[in-house]
Motif scaffolding. Structure first.
Motif, mmCIF file in Angstrom:
data_model
loop_
_atom_site.group_PDB
_atom_site.id
_atom_site.type_symbol
_atom_site.label_atom_id
_atom_site.label_comp_id
_atom_site.label_asym_id
_atom_site.label_seq_id
_atom_site.Cartn_x
_atom_site.Cartn_y
_atom_site.Cartn_z
ATOM 1 N N VAL A 89 0.868 -1.181 0.000
ATOM 2 C CA VAL A 89 0.000 0.000 0.000
ATOM 3 C C VAL A 89 0.902 1.226 0.000
ATOM 4 O O VAL A 89 1.837 1.320 0.792
ATOM 5 C CB VAL A 89 -0.937 0.013 1.226
ATOM 6 N N ASP A 123 -7.004 0.179 6.970
ATOM 7 C CA ASP A 123 -5.694 -0.180 6.430
ATOM 8 C C ASP A 123 -5.292 -1.587 6.863
ATOM 9 O O ASP A 123 -4.496 -2.246 6.197
ATOM 10 C CB ASP A 123 -4.604 0.793 6.919
ATOM 11 N N PHE A 175 -1.928 4.027 11.132
ATOM 12 C CA PHE A 175 -2.803 3.200 10.298
ATOM 13 C C PHE A 175 -4.230 3.250 10.811
ATOM 14 O O PHE A 175 -4.481 3.178 12.008
ATOM 15 C CB PHE A 175 -2.318 1.747 10.273
#
Length: 190
Positions: free
Chosen positions: A36, A162, A158
């Protein structure tokens, strides 16, 4: 002609739940790591919240860092930051303006679900008109400022989304950089 039921109707829902559980767990095993990318602009916003940063050292020097510009040097896994700085000696009425470059190693802080910086260091400090009399002290102050400003600085925390994907829990395991992005590898929690 009469048909025989091989399974009582009451056991059918339990069998369906078991089958669905097996199917979902096999899907989780098939989902592998995923990368990511987080844009540098998000990291910039986190740093901007801490600036301007002012600190007095030894009761003699006061240094203020402001207007940070972040970059991700390729293949170094470090975050570099250049800031405007103002160093003043209030007791002597002296002041110098300049630029400071500091950097830190990108680090995954899994207990806090965040990307932070470790091993902060002063890369350069240039102050206009500073004479050599104060150069050693100013360098020491720059190193202290780098550590105070960057060490354990949460650059990105995060979000719950996520850490989940397709119904599977993920954990960040590796961090890397590209020109304008932080790249975090997430792996399924086993």
């Amino acid at each position: 002609m009469q048909m025989k039921n091989y399974m009582p109707v009451t056991k059918m829902p339990a069998l369906l739940v078991l089958l669905a559980t097996l199917l979902l767990s096999s899907c989780a095993a098939l989902i592998g790591p995923r990368d990511v990318e987080f844009p540098l602009t998000k990291l910039q916003q986190s740093v901007d919240k801490r600036l301007p940063f002012s600190q007095r050292y030894l009761g003699l020097f006061e240094i203020t860092a402001d207007k940070a510009q972040l970059s991700l040097p390729p293949e170094q896994n470090r975050l570099a930051m250049t800031t405007d700085v103002v160093l003043t000696m209030p007791l002597l009425g002296k002041s110098w303006n300049g630029k400071m470059a500091i950097s830190g190693v990108l680090f995954l802080d899994n207990p806090h679900n965040a990307v932070t910086l470790q091993a902060a260091r002063l890369d350069s400090l240039v102050l206009d008109g500073l004479d050599n009399t104060y150069a050693a002290q100013v360098t020491q102050i720059g190193n202290l400022l780098a550590r105070q400003l960057l060490t354990n600085l949460p650059l990105y925390t995060f979000k719950p989304e996520d850490l989940r994907y397709a119904g599977v829990a993920f954990m960040p395991t590796r961090i890397g950089t590209r020109a304008e992005n932080l790249v975090v590898t997430f792996e399924p929690v086993k």
